[in-house]
Motif scaffolding. Structure first.
Motif, short mmCIF file in Angstrom:
data_model
loop_
_atom_site.label_atom_id
_atom_site.label_comp_id
_atom_site.label_asym_id
_atom_site.label_seq_id
_atom_site.Cartn_x
_atom_site.Cartn_y
_atom_site.Cartn_z
N VAL A 144 121.65 86.45 -88.14
CA VAL A 144 122.92 86.99 -88.64
C VAL A 144 123.17 86.52 -90.06
CG1 VAL A 144 125.42 87.07 -88.26
CG2 VAL A 144 123.87 87.08 -86.30
N VAL A 145 123.03 85.22 -90.27
CA VAL A 145 123.31 84.65 -91.59
C VAL A 145 122.30 85.15 -92.62
CG1 VAL A 145 123.45 82.52 -92.93
CG2 VAL A 145 124.41 82.61 -90.62
N ARG A 146 121.04 85.13 -92.26
CA ARG A 146 120.01 85.52 -93.23
C ARG A 146 120.17 87.00 -93.61
NH1 ARG A 146 116.77 81.31 -94.00
NH2 ARG A 146 116.58 79.75 -92.35
N ARG A 147 120.49 87.84 -92.65
CA ARG A 147 120.68 89.25 -92.97
C ARG A 147 121.92 89.47 -93.82
NH1 ARG A 147 122.50 93.72 -88.75
NH2 ARG A 147 122.66 95.51 -90.13
N ALA A 148 122.99 88.76 -93.48
CA ALA A 148 124.22 88.89 -94.27
C ALA A 148 123.98 88.50 -95.72
CB ALA A 148 125.32 88.03 -93.65
N VAL A 149 123.27 87.38 -95.93
CA VAL A 149 122.97 86.94 -97.29
C VAL A 149 122.11 87.96 -98.00
CG1 VAL A 149 121.78 85.18 -98.64
CG2 VAL A 149 123.24 84.49 -96.72
N ALA A 150 121.13 88.51 -97.29
CA ALA A 150 120.26 89.53 -97.89
C ALA A 150 121.05 90.77 -98.28
CB ALA A 150 119.15 89.90 -96.91
N GLU A 151 122.12 91.05 -97.55
CA GLU A 151 122.96 92.22 -97.86
C GLU A 151 123.99 91.91 -98.96
OE1 GLU A 151 122.86 95.25 -96.72
OE2 GLU A 151 121.61 95.18 -94.92
N GLY A 152 123.96 90.67 -99.48
CA GLY A 152 124.86 90.31 -100.56
C GLY A 152 126.21 89.78 -100.13
N LEU A 153 126.36 89.45 -98.84
CA LEU A 153 127.63 88.92 -98.34
C LEU A 153 127.69 87.41 -98.50
CD1 LEU A 153 127.53 91.79 -97.07
CD2 LEU A 153 128.60 90.80 -95.03
N ARG A 154 128.89 86.89 -98.68
CA ARG A 154 129.11 85.45 -98.64
C ARG A 154 129.37 85.07 -97.19
NH1 ARG A 154 133.11 85.91 -103.78
NH2 ARG A 154 133.87 87.53 -102.38
N VAL A 155 128.74 83.97 -96.75
CA VAL A 155 128.84 83.56 -95.36
C VAL A 155 129.44 82.16 -95.27
CG1 VAL A 155 127.61 83.23 -93.18
CG2 VAL A 155 126.77 84.91 -94.84
N ARG A 156 130.44 82.04 -94.44
CA ARG A 156 131.06 80.73 -94.16
C ARG A 156 130.64 80.31 -92.74
NH1 ARG A 156 137.37 78.72 -93.48
NH2 ARG A 156 137.22 77.59 -95.42
N GLY A 157 130.40 79.02 -92.57
CA GLY A 157 130.10 78.50 -91.25
C GLY A 157 131.22 77.61 -90.76
N TYR A 158 131.90 78.04 -89.72
CA TYR A 158 132.88 77.17 -89.07
C TYR A 158 132.14 76.20 -88.15
CZ TYR A 158 137.03 79.90 -90.38
OH TYR A 158 138.05 80.51 -91.07
N VAL A 159 132.55 74.94 -88.19
CA VAL A 159 132.03 73.96 -87.26
C VAL A 159 133.22 73.43 -86.47
CG1 VAL A 159 130.70 71.86 -86.92
CG2 VAL A 159 130.24 73.32 -88.91
N SER A 160 133.31 73.80 -85.21
CA SER A 160 134.43 73.36 -84.38
C SER A 160 134.12 72.02 -83.73
CB SER A 160 134.72 74.41 -83.29
OG SER A 160 133.59 74.57 -82.45
N MET A 161 135.16 71.36 -83.20
CA MET A 161 135.04 70.09 -82.49
C MET A 161 134.40 68.99 -83.35
SD MET A 161 136.45 70.83 -79.62
CE MET A 161 136.94 72.32 -78.75
N CYS A 162 134.76 68.93 -84.62
CA CYS A 162 134.16 67.94 -85.51
C CYS A 162 134.68 66.53 -85.27
CB CYS A 162 134.43 68.32 -86.97
SG CYS A 162 133.49 69.75 -87.53
#
Length: 317
Positions: A144-162
């Motif tokens: 998902v992330v790699r394809r989104a980046v390839a499509e030119g999208l900015r990707v944020r990663g939420y990390v829950s329960m930190c």
């Protein structure tokens, strides 16, 4: 009674020098994280006006919705219609949450430029939220992330329960850093470190941010996302600001929680955050009056008063 009578020092000296950021980006999560836990379905036209009002109030990032399966979060079943009806304000980013490849397909069809994925730092919450193990979540997110980046999208990663997990208890700092590093390595531009059940304290926040720095991950890649279960959200935010963090998640009117963690209460209220930032002389670009009026308006639509202390105080003044 004054400080001396209470036995408090007349002057408090910071334990060490610190440098607050000159400006902060407020990542407004009210329309997505704030509304997702509402039991009554909020009408589409109300959601659209909420989004438009938030942008008009000067918020530069407004997380809009999530392409999650309707049976998981019924409140967000209208994601495609919402984005279709949204009148985008130039210069404003409208991220959407995508849980998987199908969600990314729908986001691309809707023409979004920013997406986010929602990972967890603990095994139990990952299984409850994603029906996968801690390591298995990366197998799902990687394409998902790699394809989104390839499509030119900015990707944020939420990390829950930190900071804590209702089933596992305290979460090891090194475990959070490990999860965050894997998300960055697969292409996430930024991590949002979530105190999902609101148990963090300023010392814990400082320790986690220090651990990321020690591992080579700078604060420019990090954002913070605090819940106010124990009344620590603003204090934790201030600790993060002292460490150099310059992106803070918050929710207009203090809306929100987490549908998969029943002990989670509302998010840090954007109005309370803005009030503190103003007091610290930190730029943020938000018109507090317009934002307060927006949260009062939404509270009326939801049929209950806003939990934001600043909204309540200004409404009474």
């Amino acid at each position: 009674m004054g400080p001396r009578e209470l036995g408090l020092p007349m002057q408090v000296v910071p334990p060490e020098p610190f440098q607050l950021p000159a400006a902060v980006t407020i990542w407004e999560v009210g329309p997505r994280d704030g509304l997702q836990n509402e039991q009554e379905i909020v009408p589409l036209d109300v959601k659209l006006e909420f989004l438009h009002r938030l942008a008009d109030a000067g918020l530069a990032v407004v997380e809009t919705t999530s392409f999650v399966r309707p049976e998981w979060v019924p409140q967000l079943a209208d994601a495609a219609e919402l984005l279709d009806g949204l009148q985008r304000t130039p210069g404003v980013r409208y991220p959407v949450l995508v849980p998987n490849s199908r969600g990314l397909d729908r986001a691309l069809q809707a023409g979004v430029s920013d997406v986010a994925i929602f990972a967890s730092a603990t095994e139990t919450f990952t299984r409850r939220n994603l029906n996968r193990g801690l390591d298995e979540q990366f197998v799902m997110f990687d394409p998902v992330v790699r394809r989104a980046v390839a499509e030119g999208l900015r990707v944020r990663g939420y990390v829950s329960m930190c900071f804590g997990d209702p089933w596992e208890g305290p979460v090891a700092v090194d475990q959070v850093v490990s999860v965050g590093r894997r998300l960055l390595e697969m292409g996430c531009e930024q991590l949002s470190l979530g105190d999902t059940i609101g148990v963090a304290t300023p010392g814990h926040v400082e320790a986690l941010l220090r651990a990321f720095a020690t591992s080579g991950i700078g604060v420019d890649r990090l954002a913070v996302h605090f819940h106010d279960t124990y009344g620590q959200a603003l204090a934790n935010t201030h600790a993060a600001l002292r460490a150099g963090v310059s992106t803070v998640d918050s929710s207009a009117g203090g809306l929100g929680g987490c549908p998969y963690a029943k002990s989670a209460t509302g998010n840090l209220a954007t109005e309370d955050l803005v009030w503190m930032l103003d007091g610290l002389g930190i730029e943020h670009g938000v018109d507090l009056g317009a934002l307060v009026e927006t949260s009062r308006w939404m509270a009326e639509r939801l049929g209950r008063p806003s939990p934001s202390r600043v909204v309540r105080a200004l409404a009474a003044s």
